[in-house]
Design an enzyme around this catalytic site. Structure first.
Site, PDB file in Angstrom:
ATOM      1  N   ASP A   9      -4.083   1.294  -1.855  1.00 53.37           N
ATOM      2  CA  ASP A   9      -3.502   2.610  -2.075  1.00 53.37           C
ATOM      3  C   ASP A   9      -4.483   3.709  -1.693  1.00 53.37           C
ATOM      4  O   ASP A   9      -5.661   3.648  -2.039  1.00 53.37           O
ATOM      5  CB  ASP A   9      -3.103   2.755  -3.547  1.00 53.37           C
ATOM      6  N   SER A  48       0.844  -1.186   0.000  1.00 51.41           N
ATOM      7  CA  SER A  48       0.000   0.000   0.000  1.00 51.41           C
ATOM      8  C   SER A  48       0.877   1.232   0.000  1.00 51.41           C
ATOM      9  O   SER A  48       1.925   1.253   0.620  1.00 51.41           O
ATOM     10  CB  SER A  48      -0.877   0.035   1.251  1.00 51.41           C
ATOM     11  N   SER A  59      -3.286  -4.497  -3.264  1.00 54.68           N
ATOM     12  CA  SER A  59      -2.740  -3.175  -2.976  1.00 54.68           C
ATOM     13  C   SER A  59      -3.832  -2.281  -2.404  1.00 54.68           C
ATOM     14  O   SER A  59      -4.907  -2.161  -2.976  1.00 54.68           O
ATOM     15  CB  SER A  59      -2.175  -2.574  -4.271  1.00 54.68           C
TER      16      SER A  59
END
Length: 191
Positions: free
Chosen positions: A105, A65, A103
């Protein structure tokens, strides 16, 4: 870890010319994600052999991340702050990020402009919030893309090796070999 090398904290900023508003924008990132590192169109990750796409993106080694925090002194409403934050991912993509399934993000943006502050007086009654017109947002969008990309590179280029044993038993974490990156850039530019 970012692209198989030591990640970390990076910052960058831009000051727009007066003709474009004269606003300042800064980005702080905490880089921890995968992909194939690109720097100014140069395939650094593939050339240096770290986290090559066909070998690593299909599994969780490319997961991670990134946290992107954007600050500006431009007077922006919550709507335009959201629009600004979403543009930061274009800078992330420029670095070669895979934005894989695992991920997580995030990008958040805030303004320090006095006219958007929620003072006790403004909270006591209906109040107007200053907001830059949509037609004047594009320079800030470009600035956040460039600044996010630069902050990520700074997080990689300033990282240092970690030699102590890892909790997961893996190899020590190595920083991006800056001298090797310089050599790649020099070779490309014919220096």
């Amino acid at each position: 870890m970012a692209f198989g090398w030591k990640g970390g904290i990076g910052t960058a900023s831009r000051h727009l010319p007066e003709a474009l508003g004269g606003w300042t924008l800064g980005v702080l990132v905490q880089s921890n994600y995968g992909g194939v590192l690109q720097m100014d169109g140069l395939s650094v990750g593939e050339t240096l052999g770290q986290f090559y796409l066909s070998d690593h993106v299909a599994d969780d080694r490319a997961d991670g991340s990134i946290m992107i925090i954007i600050a500006t002194d431009a007077p922006l409403s919550d709507r335009n702050l959201e629009r600004l934050a979403s543009r930061a991912f274009a800078g992330l993509a420029r670095t070669g990020a895979s934005m894989t399934n695992g991920s997580g993000d995030y990008a958040i943006a805030f303004s320090t402009h006095p006219d958007v502050r929620r003072t006790p007086e403004r909270r006591a009654a209906p109040a107007r919030v200053a907001d830059l017109p949509n037609g004047q947002m594009s320079p800030l969008f470009q600035a956040v893309i460039e600044t996010t990309e630069e902050a990520i590179y700074n997080s990689l280029l300033m990282a240092q090796d970690i030699d102590y044993p890892r909790v997961d038993g893996g190899e020590p974490v190595r920083a991006l070999p800056v001298d090797a990156v310089r050599e790649l850039i020099a070779a490309r530019d014919g220096e």
